[in-house]
Design an enzyme around this catalytic site. Structure first.
Site, PDB file in Angstrom:
ATOM      1  N   HIS A 161      -3.804  -5.781   2.219  1.00 37.27           N
ATOM      2  CA  HIS A 161      -3.534  -5.910   3.650  1.00 37.27           C
ATOM      3  C   HIS A 161      -4.155  -7.208   4.144  1.00 37.27           C
ATOM      4  O   HIS A 161      -4.524  -8.080   3.387  1.00 37.27           O
ATOM      5  CB  HIS A 161      -4.168  -4.736   4.397  1.00 37.27           C
ATOM      6  CG  HIS A 161      -3.643  -3.403   4.014  1.00 37.27           C
ATOM      7  ND1 HIS A 161      -2.452  -2.907   4.477  1.00 37.27           N
ATOM      8  CD2 HIS A 161      -4.168  -2.427   3.230  1.00 37.27           C
ATOM      9  CE1 HIS A 161      -2.262  -1.691   4.015  1.00 37.27           C
ATOM     10  NE2 HIS A 161      -3.284  -1.370   3.241  1.00 37.27           N
ATOM     11  N   CYS A 204       0.805  -1.216   0.000  1.00 39.84           N
ATOM     12  CA  CYS A 204       0.000   0.000   0.000  1.00 39.84           C
ATOM     13  C   CYS A 204       0.849   1.281   0.000  1.00 39.84           C
ATOM     14  O   CYS A 204       1.397   1.649  -1.025  1.00 39.84           O
ATOM     15  CB  CYS A 204      -0.978  -0.025   1.175  1.00 39.84           C
ATOM     16  SG  CYS A 204      -2.335   1.160   1.016  1.00 39.84           S
ATOM     17  N   ARG A 252     -13.038   5.688  -2.840  1.00 43.24           N
ATOM     18  CA  ARG A 252     -12.178   4.828  -2.021  1.00 43.24           C
ATOM     19  C   ARG A 252     -12.453   3.377  -2.398  1.00 43.24           C
ATOM     20  O   ARG A 252     -13.599   2.938  -2.459  1.00 43.24           O
ATOM     21  CB  ARG A 252     -12.431   5.065  -0.539  1.00 43.24           C
ATOM     22  CG  ARG A 252     -11.354   4.454   0.337  1.00 43.24           C
ATOM     23  CD  ARG A 252     -11.276   5.089   1.704  1.00 43.24           C
ATOM     24  NE  ARG A 252     -10.043   4.674   2.371  1.00 43.24           N
ATOM     25  CZ  ARG A 252      -8.890   5.314   2.289  1.00 43.24           C
ATOM     26  NH1 ARG A 252      -8.814   6.435   1.589  1.00 43.24           N
ATOM     27  NH2 ARG A 252      -7.810   4.870   2.891  1.00 43.24           N
TER      28      ARG A 252
END
Length: 256
Positions: free
Chosen positions: A208, A111, A145
């Protein structure tokens, strides 16, 4: 509160690991360690131990001297504010990181540090955070997002599972190939159905969760590469990954 070791901490390898030890460096665990990214380091350490290898876990935070003789580098995600905090230090060690990358040091970049190992990150308000140019990619902050579970397919690592949560949209240059093709989720951006990037022995990804517990093939690629570079071979007696496979099944069944 971070689940990483305190600043400057060093987790010692076993006193006499039968096959030797690898030095694993985590970059900026204070600011770049969200969504369980330190779990990637723990997975690497445990998978080494199962095979009779030791691990020395080091960390580099802003202002620290960069350690010598690093075998494997792990970097995690962070908020835009965290990226601003580390950018000057990251630029200061950029030449070292570029040298290590070109020499073939295995790296896992998740990320935020995946973004900053590229050319730049332009945030939604127009702020440009310069990258260090290890990876030929650029990231632009978006209005949407990208959040949710991801399933992607890699010719190299098989099916990859993880969780993404990012507004930055990353586009790869001609010198990079994607890590995987997205089957469920977004990945690098909302347009191309690509997840992550591969360059030399670097794996970059938005995933993640942590990434490595559910994706042992990627963990073993990093360990095998590091061990072969240091010892000339990676002695692998096999690991029971039945729990990892169960986790992958559950992850794949979860809604986006």
């Amino acid at each position: 509160m971070s689940d990483a070791p305190s600043a400057g901490a060093l987790t010692k390898a076993p006193a006499d690991p039968s096959k030797g030890s690898l030095r694993i460096l985590q970059l900026y665990p204070r600011e770049m360690n969200i969504y369980g990214d330190y779990g990637n380091v723990l997975v690497l350490k445990q998978r080494l131990a199962w095979r009779g290898y030791g691990a020395e876990i080091l960390e580099h935070n802003a202002g620290d001297a960069f350690p010598d003789d690093v075998d494997l580098i792990v970097g995690g995600g962070g908020q835009d504010s965290g990226q601003v905090v580390i950018q000057d230090d990251l630029q200061a060690i950029a030449s070292t990181l570029r040298r290590l990358a070109e020499d073939g040091t295995p790296m896992l970049l998740i990320c935020g540090l995946y973004q900053l190992f590229g050319n730049f990150f332009r945030t939604q308000d127009g702020t440009v955070i310069p990258g260090i140019g290890v990876l030929d990619l650029e990231t632009r902050g978006g209005t949407e997002r990208l959040i949710g579970n991801v399933v992607a397919r890699s010719d190299e690592f098989g099916e990859i599972h993880g969780y993404e949560n990012h507004s930055g949209q990353t586009f790869l240059g001609d010198g990079l190939r994607p890590l995987a093709t997205v089957l469920k989720g977004a990945g690098n951006n909302a347009e191309e159905h690509h997840e992550g990037a591969r360059y030399r022995n670097i794996v970059g990804s938005y995933l993640h969760g942590s990434l490595l517990p559910k994706n042992p093939a990627i963990a073993d690629f990093l360990l095998r590469t590091a061990a072969e570079r240091k010892f000339g071979a990676f002695e692998d007696d096999g690991v029971d990954d039945s729990l990892a496979e169960l986790a992958r099944e559950h992850a794949a069944a979860r809604p986006r």
